[in-house]
Scaffold this active site. Sequence first.
Site, PDB file in Angstrom:
ATOM      1  N   HIS A  72       0.862  -1.214   0.032  1.00 15.19           N
ATOM      2  CA  HIS A  72       0.175   0.066   0.147  1.00 15.19           C
ATOM      3  C   HIS A  72       0.813   1.180  -0.100  1.00 15.19           C
ATOM      4  O   HIS A  72       1.672   1.419   0.876  1.00 15.19           O
ATOM      5  CB  HIS A  72      -1.182  -0.080   1.270  1.00 15.19           C
ATOM      6  CG  HIS A  72      -2.136  -0.944   1.106  1.00 15.19           C
ATOM      7  ND1 HIS A  72      -3.306  -0.578   1.847  1.00 15.19           N
ATOM      8  CD2 HIS A  72      -2.394  -1.983   0.148  1.00 15.19           C
ATOM      9  CE1 HIS A  72      -4.114  -1.653   1.319  1.00 15.19           C
ATOM     10  NE2 HIS A  72      -3.595  -2.306   0.614  1.00 15.19           N
ATOM     11  N   TYR A 200      -9.928   5.367   6.295  1.00 12.44           N
ATOM     12  CA  TYR A 200     -10.448   5.883   7.603  1.00 12.44           C
ATOM     13  C   TYR A 200     -11.406   6.966   7.879  1.00 12.44           C
ATOM     14  O   TYR A 200     -11.237   7.987   6.978  1.00 12.44           O
ATOM     15  CB  TYR A 200      -9.024   6.356   8.351  1.00 12.44           C
ATOM     16  CG  TYR A 200      -7.893   5.487   8.666  1.00 12.44           C
ATOM     17  CD1 TYR A 200      -7.929   4.856   9.874  1.00 12.44           C
ATOM     18  CD2 TYR A 200      -7.050   4.973   7.657  1.00 12.44           C
ATOM     19  CE1 TYR A 200      -6.812   3.980  10.286  1.00 12.44           C
ATOM     20  CE2 TYR A 200      -6.121   4.233   8.096  1.00 12.44           C
ATOM     21  CZ  TYR A 200      -6.032   3.615   9.295  1.00 12.44           C
ATOM     22  OH  TYR A 200      -4.789   2.727   9.487  1.00 12.44           O
ATOM     23  N   PRO A 292      -5.517   0.831  17.883  1.00 12.70           N
ATOM     24  CA  PRO A 292      -5.264   0.199  16.814  1.00 12.70           C
ATOM     25  C   PRO A 292      -5.435   1.450  15.708  1.00 12.70           C
ATOM     26  O   PRO A 292      -5.142   1.084  14.345  1.00 12.70           O
ATOM     27  CB  PRO A 292      -6.359  -0.708  16.550  1.00 12.70           C
ATOM     28  CG  PRO A 292      -7.448  -0.336  17.251  1.00 12.70           C
ATOM     29  CD  PRO A 292      -7.071   0.207  18.560  1.00 12.70           C
ATOM     30  N   TYR A 384       3.236   6.570   9.831  1.00 12.82           N
ATOM     31  CA  TYR A 384       2.513   5.463   9.367  1.00 12.82           C
ATOM     32  C   TYR A 384       3.473   4.369   8.649  1.00 12.82           C
ATOM     33  O   TYR A 384       3.272   3.056   8.931  1.00 12.82           O
ATOM     34  CB  TYR A 384       1.321   6.002   8.053  1.00 12.82           C
ATOM     35  CG  TYR A 384       0.206   5.118   8.062  1.00 12.82           C
ATOM     36  CD1 TYR A 384      -0.780   5.393   9.046  1.00 12.82           C
ATOM     37  CD2 TYR A 384       0.192   3.835   7.432  1.00 12.82           C
ATOM     38  CE1 TYR A 384      -2.028   4.355   8.891  1.00 12.82           C
ATOM     39  CE2 TYR A 384      -0.727   2.894   7.585  1.00 12.82           C
ATOM     40  CZ  TYR A 384      -1.693   3.002   8.044  1.00 12.82           C
ATOM     41  OH  TYR A 384      -2.783   2.102   8.189  1.00 12.82           O
TER      42      TYR A 384
END
Length: 389
Positions: A72, A200, A292, A384
């Site tokens: 990704h 998200y 998470p 990230y």
Amino acid sequence: MRTQVCIIGAGPSGLLLSQLLHRKGIESVVLERKTKDYVLGRIRAGVLEHGFAELMREAGVGDRMDREGYIHDGTVIAYDNHQFRVDFAARANASVIVYGQTELTRDLYAAREAADGKIIYNVDDVRIQDADGDAPYVEFNVGGQGQRIDCDYVVGCDGFHGVSRKTIPETVRKEYEKIYPFGWLGVLSETPPVHDELIYSNSQRGFALCSMRNENLSRYYVQCPLDHKPEDWSDDAFWEELKRRIPEETAEKLITGPSIEKSIAPLRSFVTEPMRWGKLFLCGDAAHIVPPTGAKGLNTAASDIYYLYHAMVQFYVDGEEEGLDRYSEKALARIWKAERFSWWMSNMLHLYPEQSAFDRKMQRAELEFLERNESAQKVMAENYVGLPF
């Protein structure tokens, strides 16, 4: 028994450390409270930082991950029926790999078994003795029979509820914790993912996340109250709620189906200091937990393993103890940055019970700033994909 390193916990962090040490000629024995099938039955996240992926390759267990994992290069952030993409490749010159924790653990088990690695299952009443002395040992029972392992070092990879952290005296350890006032209801379904990257979503009804395990296995989450139970939610109710929390164009493409697993996970931030006491070292959930939201749980465990593995190689191969002496300091410096990132992501994306109209406006301003500011996206992308070890 006698070994160099006794590892408590045969989850991914304990297995990875054992495999890495084996490849450097360092002996270990791994103790596991449950069975192998039980460990492999745990449904967990699977977003791997680029540094974690490199560690898997160094351990000689990256082939299937590279073959079957999904790279990704970015992620999608949605709010108010609108969405934008943060490009990891452009902003951080790196990516993440989506590869399920179950598959990763399966690869590690296969490697340890191929090398005749010593893993003892169904152990109970584990007791770490003389960790603050020169000759630590671990006592435990298997099938009612008492056993003992003498070792140079003990590594606790036995999770939040394990014995390792509790072995460190309360006068020595300090714990920091934040409990979030909601949980995540997660559903696993044998359906194609709604998007080829994670989504998200911040909505007026609460947070939602669209993720995947493979091309026909999807994982979806919605924020829910802590007092809810999975059985309170029918599949139809879950899918309907998810559709209301993601942009309409995404909801229209969502393919639904029967859930094959449904669970609710509470969210917390937790850190204990120090992560070393004498000959005992803590790794992963035994020392820290993150919500998470930032995909950091498994990755923070991997960073601990990175530091401890290199410190042990430095000791056993080069005779230097500096890495072991600085393990807790180094690991905690990175852990707190991961905690900050997960806390920031959680604050930006969730609906909090006590939020005022002002707080919601601040969330909206944060999201708009992230969408329009390349520097803000660079900061998010660098965190990230994983800060350097």
